[in-house]
Design an enzyme around this catalytic site. Sequence first.
Site, mmCIF file in Angstrom:
data_model
loop_
_atom_site.group_PDB
_atom_site.id
_atom_site.type_symbol
_atom_site.label_atom_id
_atom_site.label_comp_id
_atom_site.label_asym_id
_atom_site.label_seq_id
_atom_site.Cartn_x
_atom_site.Cartn_y
_atom_site.Cartn_z
ATOM 1 N N ASP A 151 -17.649 -10.118 -0.861
ATOM 2 C CA ASP A 151 -16.611 -9.465 -0.058
ATOM 3 C C ASP A 151 -15.305 -9.351 -0.843
ATOM 4 O O ASP A 151 -14.884 -10.315 -1.497
ATOM 5 C CB ASP A 151 -16.384 -10.337 1.195
ATOM 6 C CG ASP A 151 -15.526 -9.656 2.242
ATOM 7 O OD1 ASP A 151 -15.955 -8.622 2.770
ATOM 8 O OD2 ASP A 151 -14.428 -10.163 2.531
ATOM 9 N N GLU A 153 -28.836 -19.923 -14.028
ATOM 10 C CA GLU A 153 -29.409 -21.278 -13.899
ATOM 11 C C GLU A 153 -30.477 -21.304 -12.805
ATOM 12 O O GLU A 153 -31.422 -22.086 -12.866
ATOM 13 C CB GLU A 153 -28.326 -22.291 -13.501
ATOM 14 C CG GLU A 153 -27.445 -22.753 -14.639
ATOM 15 C CD GLU A 153 -26.146 -23.366 -14.095
ATOM 16 O OE1 GLU A 153 -26.134 -23.861 -12.941
ATOM 17 O OE2 GLU A 153 -25.141 -23.316 -14.831
HETATM 18 C C1 NOJ Z 1 -14.680 -6.297 3.792
HETATM 19 C C2 NOJ Z 1 -15.638 -6.460 4.920
HETATM 20 O O1 NOJ Z 1 -16.711 -5.581 4.754
HETATM 21 C C3 NOJ Z 1 -14.843 -6.198 6.172
HETATM 22 O O2 NOJ Z 1 -15.660 -6.077 7.300
HETATM 23 C C4 NOJ Z 1 -13.837 -7.299 6.320
HETATM 24 O O3 NOJ Z 1 -13.006 -7.025 7.439
HETATM 25 C C5 NOJ Z 1 -12.953 -7.415 5.088
HETATM 26 N N1 NOJ Z 1 -13.703 -7.327 3.871
HETATM 27 C C6 NOJ Z 1 -12.217 -8.725 5.070
HETATM 28 O O4 NOJ Z 1 -13.114 -9.778 4.836
#
Ligand code: NOJ
Length: 608
Positions: free
Chosen positions: A252, A312
């Site tokens: 993310d 690993e």
């Molecule tokens: C990207 C994620 O896909 C989204 O849903 C989220 O709100 C933001 N990152 C923050 O984590």
Amino acid sequence: MRPKRFDPGRVGHHTGAVTTISSPTNAAQSLLLHSPDGPDAAWWRHAVIYQVYPRSWADGNGDGIGDLPGVTARLPYLRDLGVDALWLSPFYTSPQADAGYDVADYRDIDPVFGTLRDADAMLARAKELGLRVIVDLVPNHTSDEHEWFQAALAAGPGSPERDRYIFRKGSGQDGNEPPNNWKSVFRGPAWTQVEVGETDDQDAATKLGQWYLNLFDSKQPDLNWENPEVRAEFESILRFWLERGVDGARVDVAHGLVKRKGLPAWDEDNVMIDDHDGEGETKASLPTNAAPMWDQDGVHEIYRAWRRVLEEANPTGDPAQDKILCAEAWVEPIERLVDYTRPDEMHQAFNFAFLTSPWTATDLRDVIGESLLENDRVGAPTTWVMSNHDVIRHASRLGLPVGSHRPNGLGPDGPQPDLEVGLRRARAATTLMLGLPGSAYLYQGEELGLPESAEVPDDMRQDPVWFRSNHTERGRDGCRIPMAWEADAPALGFNTTGEAWLPQPAPYRELAVDQQVGVEGSTLELYRTLLASRREHDLGTGGLSALEGFDDDVVAFVNEAHDGARVALVLNLGAEPVALPDGELVVASGDLVAGALPCDTAAWVLLP
Ligand code: NOJ
Ligand code: CA
């Protein structure tokens, strides 16, 4: 930023292999854009990965929110669909301030989704069915309810606990203004002041509470990736999930972890999703790393360390056992995006330039050509995607006027897509996408042609952007509606009780799985045919060349497998139907008209 014009000269220079192969048809194959992978290419170079949004896929206990037992029970559907793997959005312990992207415990499951045993059962069942599983790793921020953040609040300014996050003194005379002018992606300021008193927080100089950085919601404090403890913790979390048997992680906000030193001012609005209007250059055409919070060079050493952790986990180096990372990085230009997929970093990075491409033949050709060129430069596959839980579903998005500003969510008062046009284009777009070499991600429900819901009642909305924008941006709830499985079951088969955390709009009923399975011409059967034929013809590992001989408003390629079999991919965006090359029609996204391919339709033809 608009994708750069694709320059064939550059391709020729790069590959050193510009060839013109005459074809028995009126169309000639030329310009090798990308060479095929060998037959033993690692699975992730060509895998099709299905995104499950756990809240909304299948609800095992009937409380109206999807869960892991629900996922496990529905896994055979994914085997039958013909995908290789699934990626699940977060299911970890979380107060759900951002639907689980606010993690309070990275090593446990939120009770709403089940237990660690449920996760193990899901992993075991997926393995039995031959499906790989990718989890979601959220390293940019934790929840404010994470024990580290609670400890930071309790420990006060200057403590090692606070150093795991980005706490600063306020600006202005009494420190009552945010430390700088950064804005949150979810709107409003990117800083939250800690209340004095509540946490006994006293900044020595100002006597006022410090502020912490939150690029997203104030319940998502950003971690300080300069702190070695943070780095060690995430390597350990990665090991934890690898040991449980996952095949990798989607990362993310992979471009956000490192901030420019000194946190210099930045006036621009922060958007993850470039919503330029297609009309020339806009502010968004600056490279992403112009902003001090995005795409800073320092992120790459983090991913090099993670790559070592993955390696690993596959000590024999067997490509079938490769564990992978996929970057969610809203980075432009593509030249910088591919830095994330250099050989010692991640394996994949979502191609958002493809997802956001305007629906014109020139734009699509350009972005496909440039993506292959740039990814080839680092030896990475291209990772195609059209929909996910953050953007308007492509069956609706492509029904908005071409080149128009793309809104963040749909409501009753804003622009309304033409759903017939949208679905037609969505089917054509996916037909093109699944014919291209590389990996591809599908988002749950797109295989049914589900549109975005513009009908979520405002008082049921949960996306923090709706609140933080003072109810001016509806946000992402409309692409997160519970899945439609059975037309005549409670909550369309999402569960057996009829509860649903968001209501399913009327059109979902006739699009339910049981209405489409086995029905010729349905979107579900189109996806199944595409996935089966893609496998049969090795399209995911194929080479790609332009197919000449068509007008400018036709996108035409030849995908050539390592054994020499050739499949033409043709997408017509012009008003007039076009003749297909001679050969065997493998699949078409819509009906042909007197044997010709009409507007907004794509087809694959096996060339003789
Ligand atoms: C990207 C994620 O896909 C989204 O849903 C989220 O709100 C933001 N990152 C923050 O984590
Ligand atoms: Ca449930």
